[in-house]
Design a protein around this motif. Structure first.
Motif: not given
Length: 720
Positions: A396, A423, A425
């Motif tokens: 990440s 990851p 976001y």
């Protein structure tokens, strides 16, 4: 007095125009004979009504004798007429970059005793070296990029006194690289190029006597043995290029005597030992390419003095040591750094941040660990970054840092971040992130989670590699709306659901216009593609990579959409080891560019569509281990595949299978041998077809020989 001067001037002009430069009749006739043997899409303006000294490409001396015949890049086809031998005052002959063919006769140049320049490069000439050439004044000989063969006669060089440049590269010459028996006569030689031929044995001593030699190339041959020590006495050498041979032994520390050296290319050999400890004294060095050897040891501290170095490639060796302890900060001109496939340890070298001109970095397949430092964002020009097969952590954080690098086009992080989460976001975070990213490799990381939404922001993404992870959930249809995506690998995951119908409209695979608009720019570090049954092939243009969909080894179910036939520019379709059911859609036969089709290990039923025989480029095919039935279609490419491509389907019968088919009228169709015509039809597909997987390489534009292929590992975007 003024009138006398005027008369003299007029006399001189008349002499120059009408007498002194009037073309010699023998020379004019010889040039006419030359045109009888050649043709051109744009004919020469050679006319008998015009003085031949005024013809295109012709220069005469004051006596009207032809001294210069200069016609490169004119599309000339045909043979070189023996009449050229009548141009006895010729000094410069250049017919390069045409399509001239045929054999040069033994007497072709026997009368050209004043010749200084002979350039016949980039044609289609065959035969042996024109030994009849009498090189009393010759300064430049360029026969490169033809189809000459045989040996270069030593007698030719014994007559040479003024030769400056000799280039016979890219032919099929054999025998030995000419030895010291004639090299000593090269008082003025500056350029020697023997590369891309079939020369063998060792390099004979003698080059050290060439005090003016600046360029020596003999790569891509079969040269063996050590690098001769006396070559280090040729102190004027600027380019020493001996790649892709069988050279062994070590690189002597005596090489530091070549203080003018700018290029050292010794890659793809069998060299051993360490890099000379004082190599940093070669302060003019710009290109150091030692990859694919058996070199070992650590990077000598003296290499920190390479202030002019632009390319450093040490990939595929046995180098080791703590890479983060090496200070790269003085390598301020460095553009390309490739240290992949070695044994370097430590963390990502933070001093690389001082190399502001870096455009490509590969540190893949080493023993690096830790996290990717935020200092890397200082590399504003970085376009290519491969850190695969190390032990980096915090995916990440890595993605968050790297997304700020606006010029990044290739990011390959495979086989790191083991068992971490995919990851995720905030979607808005990527409004400026990865603006130019074209290749993203996160395969082999065992990442957990689902296909992240932020991938939908990568509008320039062309290659997506997420294989060998633990990605679950269904395949998001929005991936198909990425306008440039044409290579997708989601194989070896935990994906379920159906084949997304949106994939049948992938712009790059369904329409010719977007496909033709693929970015044709060259990659900073090229990409290897692994075809079946042939050597690893190198692609240094992303647009040359095979369009592919890999969904192998998941839990995808449902039927294969009929609309899949719209993907007319697809080369590879691998749906094997899933739970697909229903029939094989006949529309697959519309995928005219398909080279690999793997539908094995599913629950498909019905018959094999006979129309699949029309896939003429198909070189890899399997429907093994399904519930298919009926006769195996014969003809075309389907006759060329082994029985293993059809096994595990008890209901199949006929050609290739071992069980005869009973037709409705009770006639029996027995297994048959492919006909001669179908076997011939196969040949083209075997040559053209390819089974693809990525390996990222580093040498521009070559095919590696078998002795270096042992270093090239498996699998798509991992390891390189």
């Amino acid at each position: 007095m003024p009138s006398l001067v005027l008369k003299l001037v007029l006399l001189f002009v008349l002499c120059y125009l009408s007498v002194c430069q009037a073309c010699n009749k023998v020379d004019q006739d010889s040039l006419f004979f030359l045109t009888l043997n050649v043709s051109s899409p744009h004919p020469l303006n050679w006319s008998s009504a015009i003085d031949c000294c005024l013809w295109e490409g012709i220069t005469c001396d004051s006596a009207g004798r032809v001294t210069r015949l200069w016609l490169p890049w004119r599309g000339l086809e045909g043979n070189i007429s023996p009449s050229i031998n009548n141009l006895t005052h010729l000094h410069h002959l250049n017919l390069s970059h045409n399509r001239l063919s045929g054999t040069l006769l033994a007497s072709s140049f026997s009368s050209l005793t004043l010749l200084e320049t002979l350039d016949l490069s980039y044609n289609r000439l065959i035969g042996e070296f024109p030994s009849s050439l009498l090189p009393n004044y010759i300064k430049l000989i360029d026969l490169s990029s033809n189809q000459f063969q045989g040996m270069i006669p030593p007698t030719f060089f014994r007559l040479t006194r003024n030769l400056i440049s000799f280039n016979v590269s890219n032919n099929s010459f054999t025998g030995l690289i000419p030895s010291s028996a004639w090299i000593q006569s090269f008082c003025s030689i500056r350029i020697l190029d023997f590369s891309y031929n079939d020369f063998g044995d060792s390099i004979s001593p003698g080059l050290g006597n060439c005090s003016k030699l600046q360029i020596f190339r003999a790569g891509f041959n079969h040269l063996s043995g050590p690098i001769p020590d006396d070559i280090y006495s040729a102190t004027s050498i600027e380019v020493l290029s001996l790649p892709v041979n069988l050279l062994s032994g070590y690189i002597s520390n005596e090489i530091i005597g070549l203080t003018n050296l700018t290029t050292l290319e010794l890659y793809s050999n069998q060299l051993t030992g360490a890099i000379p400890k004082d190599i940093g004294k070669l302060t003019n060095l710009k290109y150091l390419l030692l990859h694919i050897n058996n070199l070992s040891g650590s990077l000598p501290p003296s290499m920190m003095n390479f202030t002019n170095l632009k390319t450093l490639n040490l990939r595929v060796n046995n180098f080791g040591g703590n890479l983060s302890a090496f200070n790269f900060s003085k390598l301020i001109q460095l553009n390309t750094l490739d240290l992949g496939n070695n044994n370097f340890s430590g963390s990502f070298p933070s001093t690389l941040a001082s190399c502001g001109l870096l455009t490509a970095v590969r540190l893949a397949s080493n023993q690096l660990e830790g996290q990717i430092s935020s200092e890397i964002v200082a590399l504003e020009s970085l376009s290519f970054l491969s850190l695969s097969k190390n032990s980096f952590t915090n995916v990440s954080g890595a993605i968050r840092i790297l997304m700020a690098m606006k010029n990044l086009t290739a990011l390959i992080l495979c086989e790191n971040f083991i068992n971490e989460a995919v990851p995720n976001y905030d979607y808005s975070t990527f409004s400026v992130g990865f603006q130019n990213l074209q290749i993203l490799g996160l395969g082999g990381c065992q990442l957990r989670g689902q296909v992240p939404l932020w991938l939908g922001k990568l509008t320039k993404l062309q290659v997506l590699e997420l294989s060998v992870n633990q990605i679950a959930g269904s395949i998001p249809g929005w991936l198909a709306y990425l306008p440039s995506l044409y290579y997708i690998d989601l194989s070896y995951n935990l994906i379920w659901g159906e084949f997304p119908k949106e994939f049948c409209r992938l712009p790059m695979l369904a329409s010719k216009q977007p496909y033709d608009q693929l970015d044709g720019t060259y990659l900073e570090l090229p990409v290897f593609v692994r075809p079946s049954n042939v050597s690893n092939m190198l692609y240094n243009q992303l647009s040359n990579l095979p369009p592919a969909i890999y969904l192998r080894d998941n839990s995808i179910s449902g039927s294969i959409p009929f609309d899949i036939g719209q993907l007319k520019y697809l080369h590879v379709l691998d749906l094997s080891h899933n739970s697909f059911s229903g029939e094989i859609p006949e529309s697959i036969s519309q995928l005219a560019n398909l080279e690999k089709l793997d539908l094995s290990r599913n629950s498909l039923s019905g018959e094999i569509p006979a129309a699949l025989r029309g896939l003429h480029f198909l070189s890899s095919f399997s429907v093994a281990d399904n519930n298919l039935e009926g006769p195996i279609p014969s003809g075309g490419q389907l006759d060329t595949f082994p029985a293993s491509s059809f096994e595990g389907n008890p209901g199949l019968c006929g050609t290739i299978g071992e069980r005869s088919c009973i037709q409705p009228n009770n006639t029996i169709v027995s297994p048959s041998v492919p006909s001669e015509s179908s076997s011939k039809e196969l040949g083209y597909g075997l040559i053209a077809g390819a089974v693809f997987g990525f390996i990222i390489g580093s040498t521009i534009g070559i095919l590696y020989p078998p002795h270096s292929l042992k270093f090239l590992q498996r699998l798509r975007l991992r390891g390189f």
